[in-house]
Design a protein around this motif. Structure first.
Motif, PDB file in Angstrom:
ATOM      1  N   ARG A 164       0.846  -1.205   0.000  1.00  0.00           N
ATOM      2  CA  ARG A 164       0.000   0.000   0.000  1.00  0.00           C
ATOM      3  C   ARG A 164       0.874   1.244   0.000  1.00  0.00           C
ATOM      4  N   LEU A 165       0.337   2.311  -0.586  1.00  0.00           N
ATOM      5  CA  LEU A 165       1.104   3.545  -0.760  1.00  0.00           C
ATOM      6  C   LEU A 165       0.273   4.729  -0.298  1.00  0.00           C
ATOM      7  N   GLN A 166       0.890   5.575   0.523  1.00  0.00           N
ATOM      8  CA  GLN A 166       0.260   6.830   0.923  1.00  0.00           C
ATOM      9  C   GLN A 166       0.688   7.915  -0.065  1.00  0.00           C
ATOM     10  N   LEU A 167      -0.281   8.628  -0.648  1.00  0.00           N
ATOM     11  CA  LEU A 167       0.045   9.625  -1.669  1.00  0.00           C
ATOM     12  C   LEU A 167       0.357  10.977  -1.021  1.00  0.00           C
ATOM     13  N   ARG A 168       1.504  11.019  -0.356  1.00  0.00           N
ATOM     14  CA  ARG A 168       1.959  12.282   0.216  1.00  0.00           C
ATOM     15  C   ARG A 168       2.430  13.208  -0.906  1.00  0.00           C
ATOM     16  N   GLU A 169       2.715  14.444  -0.566  1.00  0.00           N
ATOM     17  CA  GLU A 169       3.017  15.445  -1.591  1.00  0.00           C
ATOM     18  C   GLU A 169       4.249  15.085  -2.414  1.00  0.00           C
ATOM     19  N   ASN A 170       5.238  14.437  -1.797  1.00  0.00           N
ATOM     20  CA  ASN A 170       6.490  14.137  -2.509  1.00  0.00           C
ATOM     21  C   ASN A 170       6.532  12.700  -3.020  1.00  0.00           C
ATOM     22  N   VAL A 171       5.370  12.032  -3.131  1.00  0.00           N
ATOM     23  CA  VAL A 171       5.373  10.612  -3.479  1.00  0.00           C
ATOM     24  C   VAL A 171       5.938  10.385  -4.874  1.00  0.00           C
ATOM     25  N   ALA A 172       5.635  11.249  -5.847  1.00  0.00           N
ATOM     26  CA  ALA A 172       6.120  11.058  -7.209  1.00  0.00           C
ATOM     27  C   ALA A 172       7.642  11.163  -7.258  1.00  0.00           C
ATOM     28  N   GLN A 173       8.184  12.163  -6.562  1.00  0.00           N
ATOM     29  CA  GLN A 173       9.636  12.319  -6.544  1.00  0.00           C
ATOM     30  C   GLN A 173      10.317  11.114  -5.877  1.00  0.00           C
ATOM     31  N   ALA A 174       9.698  10.584  -4.805  1.00  0.00           N
ATOM     32  CA  ALA A 174      10.276   9.431  -4.106  1.00  0.00           C
ATOM     33  C   ALA A 174      10.275   8.192  -4.999  1.00  0.00           C
ATOM     34  N   LEU A 175       9.188   7.975  -5.728  1.00  0.00           N
ATOM     35  CA  LEU A 175       9.132   6.831  -6.630  1.00  0.00           C
ATOM     36  C   LEU A 175      10.142   6.978  -7.761  1.00  0.00           C
ATOM     37  N   LEU A 233      -7.997   9.394  -9.004  1.00  0.00           N
ATOM     38  CA  LEU A 233      -7.185   9.927 -10.104  1.00  0.00           C
ATOM     39  C   LEU A 233      -6.960  11.419  -9.958  1.00  0.00           C
ATOM     40  N   GLY A 234      -7.921  12.108  -9.335  1.00  0.00           N
ATOM     41  CA  GLY A 234      -7.738  13.540  -9.090  1.00  0.00           C
ATOM     42  C   GLY A 234      -6.562  13.798  -8.168  1.00  0.00           C
ATOM     43  N   LEU A 235      -6.408  12.967  -7.140  1.00  0.00           N
ATOM     44  CA  LEU A 235      -5.276  13.139  -6.233  1.00  0.00           C
ATOM     45  C   LEU A 235      -3.960  12.836  -6.952  1.00  0.00           C
ATOM     46  N   ILE A 236      -3.934  11.810  -7.785  1.00  0.00           N
ATOM     47  CA  ILE A 236      -2.718  11.505  -8.536  1.00  0.00           C
ATOM     48  C   ILE A 236      -2.363  12.663  -9.467  1.00  0.00           C
ATOM     49  N   ARG A 237      -3.368  13.278 -10.098  1.00  0.00           N
ATOM     50  CA  ARG A 237      -3.095  14.417 -10.984  1.00  0.00           C
ATOM     51  C   ARG A 237      -2.374  15.515 -10.222  1.00  0.00           C
ATOM     52  N   ARG A 238      -2.814  15.769  -9.003  1.00  0.00           N
ATOM     53  CA  ARG A 238      -2.165  16.830  -8.209  1.00  0.00           C
ATOM     54  C   ARG A 238      -0.730  16.436  -7.846  1.00  0.00           C
ATOM     55  N   ARG A 239      -0.504  15.162  -7.546  1.00  0.00           N
ATOM     56  CA  ARG A 239       0.834  14.716  -7.140  1.00  0.00           C
ATOM     57  C   ARG A 239       1.811  14.671  -8.323  1.00  0.00           C
ATOM     58  N   LEU A 240       1.275  14.592  -9.547  1.00  0.00           N
ATOM     59  CA  LEU A 240       2.157  14.535 -10.721  1.00  0.00           C
ATOM     60  C   LEU A 240       2.537  15.913 -11.246  1.00  0.00           C
ATOM     61  N   ASN A 241       1.962  16.946 -10.715  1.00  0.00           N
ATOM     62  CA  ASN A 241       2.313  18.308 -11.151  1.00  0.00           C
ATOM     63  C   ASN A 241       3.797  18.566 -10.906  1.00  0.00           C
ATOM     64  N   GLY A 242       4.448  19.071 -11.906  1.00  0.00           N
ATOM     65  CA  GLY A 242       5.867  19.401 -11.772  1.00  0.00           C
ATOM     66  C   GLY A 242       6.805  18.269 -12.160  1.00  0.00           C
ATOM     67  N   ILE A 243       6.279  17.075 -12.449  1.00  0.00           N
ATOM     68  CA  ILE A 243       7.145  15.961 -12.855  1.00  0.00           C
ATOM     69  C   ILE A 243       7.463  16.117 -14.336  1.00  0.00           C
ATOM     70  N   PRO A 244       8.722  16.075 -14.746  1.00  0.00           N
ATOM     71  CA  PRO A 244       9.083  16.259 -16.160  1.00  0.00           C
ATOM     72  C   PRO A 244       8.378  15.244 -17.058  1.00  0.00           C
ATOM     73  N   ALA A 245       8.076  15.654 -18.266  1.00  0.00           N
ATOM     74  CA  ALA A 245       7.348  14.794 -19.202  1.00  0.00           C
ATOM     75  C   ALA A 245       8.158  13.556 -19.571  1.00  0.00           C
ATOM     76  N   GLY A 246       9.487  13.621 -19.510  1.00  0.00           N
ATOM     77  CA  GLY A 246      10.316  12.492 -19.919  1.00  0.00           C
ATOM     78  C   GLY A 246      10.369  11.351 -18.925  1.00  0.00           C
ATOM     79  N   VAL A 247       9.849  11.547 -17.715  1.00  0.00           N
ATOM     80  CA  VAL A 247       9.875  10.482 -16.709  1.00  0.00           C
ATOM     81  C   VAL A 247       8.755   9.487 -17.020  1.00  0.00           C
ATOM     82  N   PRO A 248       9.062   8.206 -17.180  1.00  0.00           N
ATOM     83  CA  PRO A 248       7.996   7.222 -17.455  1.00  0.00           C
ATOM     84  C   PRO A 248       6.986   7.188 -16.312  1.00  0.00           C
TER      85      PRO A 248
END
Length: 751
Positions: free
Chosen positions: A186-197, A254-269
């Motif tokens: 299980r994963l908690q979608l904290r603000e920095n979750v995308a960067q951590a992954l 999906l709305g929460l994921i959209r917010r967490r993906l803001n700022g992630i470069p387009a080139g990151v898979p």
């Protein structure tokens, strides 16, 4: 085309081969007379249905695609996934159509299509007695790998959704690309979750799982209408979620994921695996649960790709079970292993590793593995594991390497680097609790070591361990041995070993193989090298599946009842056949003394029955004979498993039995030769006509025997109510003037 036209259910064929390599076969749907008069069934199947058969340049190596008319009712089950812009395609065969075409030809394909249409008209494509037919998701390129039971356990009456850490792998390119999303914890979608992954995996992979809440009436929200899979983009996915009552949950997650993906470069898979959990009106066929699992994969470029109206492509995915004991058991045809059996493997060598992996593939791998060896190059010629790189294999502990493989097959296993002989003979009770925890069902001894057999029978450990299954191979793998101790550890593995020597000696084929002293050995390395038997992996592996099957049955059925058993397998020299014998071994009669140094005497029921039979033939007089068995110094115990009858010159009276000698040396030599010295005379037996213990004559006889052999001598006395006896031991060198003889009285009551 001629084959299709020849089918009795094909009315006519439209030939479009020149235009687009297709045919349209008009197939009689097999409607009843009343429906035929009306031209269609109540659910819209025409009396004669046009079926488009689309060939390709790969025919006949590939089966042609089959499609129904565009307006065919899509609420029928057994329709393959596809876009609503394309005509529906029937799933008319349970398996791969290419293989079916090779077996049955186009005539067989047309028979299956006609049968499918007939069942569709009668609404019999789903048999409610079997359960709900899941939406067809076969022949897909993408997978979501997750434990189905773990997902279904998430479902609550109030609905909801959760996230999982889900790294993904991609194989191939372009249209032949395949993706697999590995759903982990299980994963908690904290603000920095995308960067951590991104830092951890170099990619961002998240799984979203949503399930329905309550209906407007307050009950369970059930999706009772069948509809084929038509999702092609995110907008379609939201529409499908809406039809299942899942729009709110999906939009929130999906709305929460959209917010967490803001700022992630387009080139990151970035891949989002969406799984809709849908509650059906009846259990899903083959699963026993009403929750159907519908997975999808979305490759995301920007956060807006996940918006409800997005046209971002969605890849239909098939659910793939994660490796688990439950999956291994299901694929092996075994029972559910919700609570896997607990057992300990002693010895992780060639035999032990193969037994462990066979059972792990049934969901019954060992919970504990104990061995003090390291994997060496020559081990891989027969070991169940494959070699690692030379660097990784420098100190590859057998026990830990094997337990790791068991864990990779879904089991819970721990390996301990410990010498089994030392652990059994000198280990502490705390160390034993680690090696075989309280709820351990059995110990499986695969060491093939007589020292371990003896150590496991020391009085202190017998009181603290579960029953033992002993496995070993003889004669270059031609003979397999599996011994199971009886309830209460009676008979013990020592008793069973002695009994097995008697069984081998009585069978000429087994005797010649098992007691052959010409076994070939191989020296490994130089100096103090390892000496091991020369044997191919095929020879060693041939009987092990049968042994693993017997252990599996023991774990399934439990060990509370029954006798001890000896199971012996004989493998043909060419490995093309096997013969197995199973011998039930009742508990042994045990005689003990009142002194701590007194040896114990253990008598098999086979011997006791022979004694009683002989006494019955000599009414009113004493009779007797010679005891055959073994003396074990480690446990200070005798194991008596056979007899030699009294010679013809013996004397039988009401007050005395005198053992004769006519032909006795030859009989003893013949017996010793048959068993190759594994069994030998250990004393004599006679009976008393009344319940009296040893006489002075018995003491004198015992002293004479003790002076004549290198170990204690047994004088066994059978009375009408029980066994008595003496164990007499001589001490001191034979050339000394004074030689002592110590006599211990033994009986079933320990007096």
């Amino acid at each position: 085309m001629r084959q299709i036209l020849a089918h009795p259910r094909v009315v006519r064929v439209e030939n479009n081969l020149e235009q687009d390599m297709s045919l349209v076969a008009h197939v009689d749907a097999g409607l009843g007379s009343r429906w035929q008069a009306e031209g269609a069934s109540p659910n819209g199947v025409f009396a004669v249905e046009p079926v488009t058969i689309q060939f390709s340049e790969h025919y006949p190596n590939r089966c042609p695609e089959v499609a129904l008319r565009h307006d065919f009712d899509r609420s029928h089950p057994h329709l393959l996934p596809g876009s609503p812009d394309q005509p529906p395609r029937p799933c008319y065969i349970d398996g791969h159509p290419h293989d079916f075409l090779r077996l049955r030809g186009m005539h067989g394909v047309m028979s299956q299509l006609a049968s499918w249409l007939e069942k569709a008209a009668a609404a019999e494509l789903i048999d409610p007695s079997q359960g709900w037919e899941p939406v067809r998701r076969d022949r897909l390129d993408d997978y979501v790998e997750v434990d189905a039971d773990a997902l279904r356990a998430l479902v609550t009456k109030d609905g909801g959704g959760v996230f999982f850490r889900t790294p993904f792998t991609t194989i191939g390119e372009g249209n032949r690309r395949s993706m697999c999303c590995h759903v982990l914890e299980r994963l908690q979608l904290r603000e920095n979750v995308a960067q951590a992954l991104q830092r951890q995996y170099g990619q961002i992979g998240i799984a979203v799982v949503v399930w329905p809440g309550r209906s407007p009436e307050g009950g369970e929200l059930i999706a009772a209408a069948y509809s084929p899979e038509t999702v092609a983009n995110v907008g379609d996915l939201f529409e499908r979620a809406t039809s299942f009552g899942l729009f709110r949950q999906l939009d929130s997650q999906l709305g929460l994921i959209r917010r967490r993906l803001n700022g992630i470069p387009a080139g990151v898979p970035k891949v989002i695996a969406v799984t809709l959990l849908v509650r059906r009106p009846m259990g899903i066929i083959g699963h026993g649960s009403r929750i159907e699992i519908l997975p999808y994969v979305i490759e995301v470029s920007t956060p807006d790709d996940l918006a409800p109206g997005s046209l971002c492509p969605v890849r239909l995915a098939a659910h793939r079970e994660a490796v688990s004991s439950k999956l291994m058991a299901a694929m092996s045809g075994g029972e559910d292993v919700t609570d896997p059996p607990n057992w300990t493997l002693l010895g992780a060598g060639s035999v032990g590793s193969k037994l462990a992996l066979h059972l792990a593939r049934e969901g019954k791998g060992p919970r504990v593995v104990i061995d003090s060896g390291l994997m060496r190059p020559h081990n891989y010629s027969r070991h169940g594991l494959l070699p690692l790189s030379r660097f990784d294999a420098l100190n590859d502990v057998k026990a830990q390497a094997l337990s790791y493989s068991v864990k990779m097959l879904g089991g819970a296993s721990t390996g301990y680097y410990s010498d089994v002989n030392w652990l059994a003979s000198e280990g502490t009770s705390e160390e034993w609790k680690v090696a075989w925890p309280r709820d351990t069902q059995i110990l499986v001894d695969a060491t093939g070591s007589p020292s371990v057999t003896d150590a496991l029978c020391l009085p202190r450990i017998v009181e603290s361990r579960p029953r033992v299954v002993e496995t070993s191979l003889f004669a270059d793998g031609r003979i397999a041995y599996l011994g199971l101790e009886g309830p209460g550890i009676d008979p013990t593995v020592q008793d069973l070993a002695a009994e097995s020597y008697r069984i081998f000696a009585a069978n000429e084929t087994l005797r010649n193989l098992a007691f052959n002293s010409d076994g070939t050995t191989v020296s490994i390395g130089q100096g103090c090298s390892t000496v091991t038997a020369r044997m191919s992996d095929a020879c060693l592996s041939a009987p092990i599946p049968a042994m693993a099957r017997q252990i599996s049955k023991l774990l399934n059925e439990g060990l509370t009842e029954g006798l001890g058993t000896i199971t012996i397998g004989l493998v043909a020299d060419d490995l093309l056949s096997q013969t197995w014998w199973k011998h039930e071994i009742p508990s042994f009669i045990k005689l003990t003394g009142d002194h701590q140094d007194a040896p114990s005497v253990r008598i098999s029921q086979h011997v006791s029955n022979q004694i009683d039979k002989t006494i019955g033939l000599f009414q009113g007089v004493e009779t007797g004979g010679v005891l055959i068995g073994r003396f074990n110094e480690s446990t200070n115990s005798f194991h008596i498993v056979d007899l030699i009858e009294a010679p013809a010159d013996s004397k039988f009276t009401a007050s005395l039995f005198s053992l004769g000698i006519a032909g006795l040396p030859e009989l003893i030599a013949e017996h010793a030769a048959r068993s190759h010295g594994t069994l030998y005379p250990v004393g004599t037996w006679h009976n008393h006509l009344s319940d009296t213990s040893a006489s002075k004559t018995d003491y004198a006889t015992g002293v004479q025997l003790a002076f004549g052999q290198r170990f204690p001598a047994v004088i066994l006395i059978r009375t009408p109510s029980e066994y008595h006896g003496l164990v007499v031991e001589a001490s001191g060198a034979t050339n000394e003037k004074s030689v002592l003889a110590t006599a211990y009285r033994v009986s079933e009551k320990g007096a």
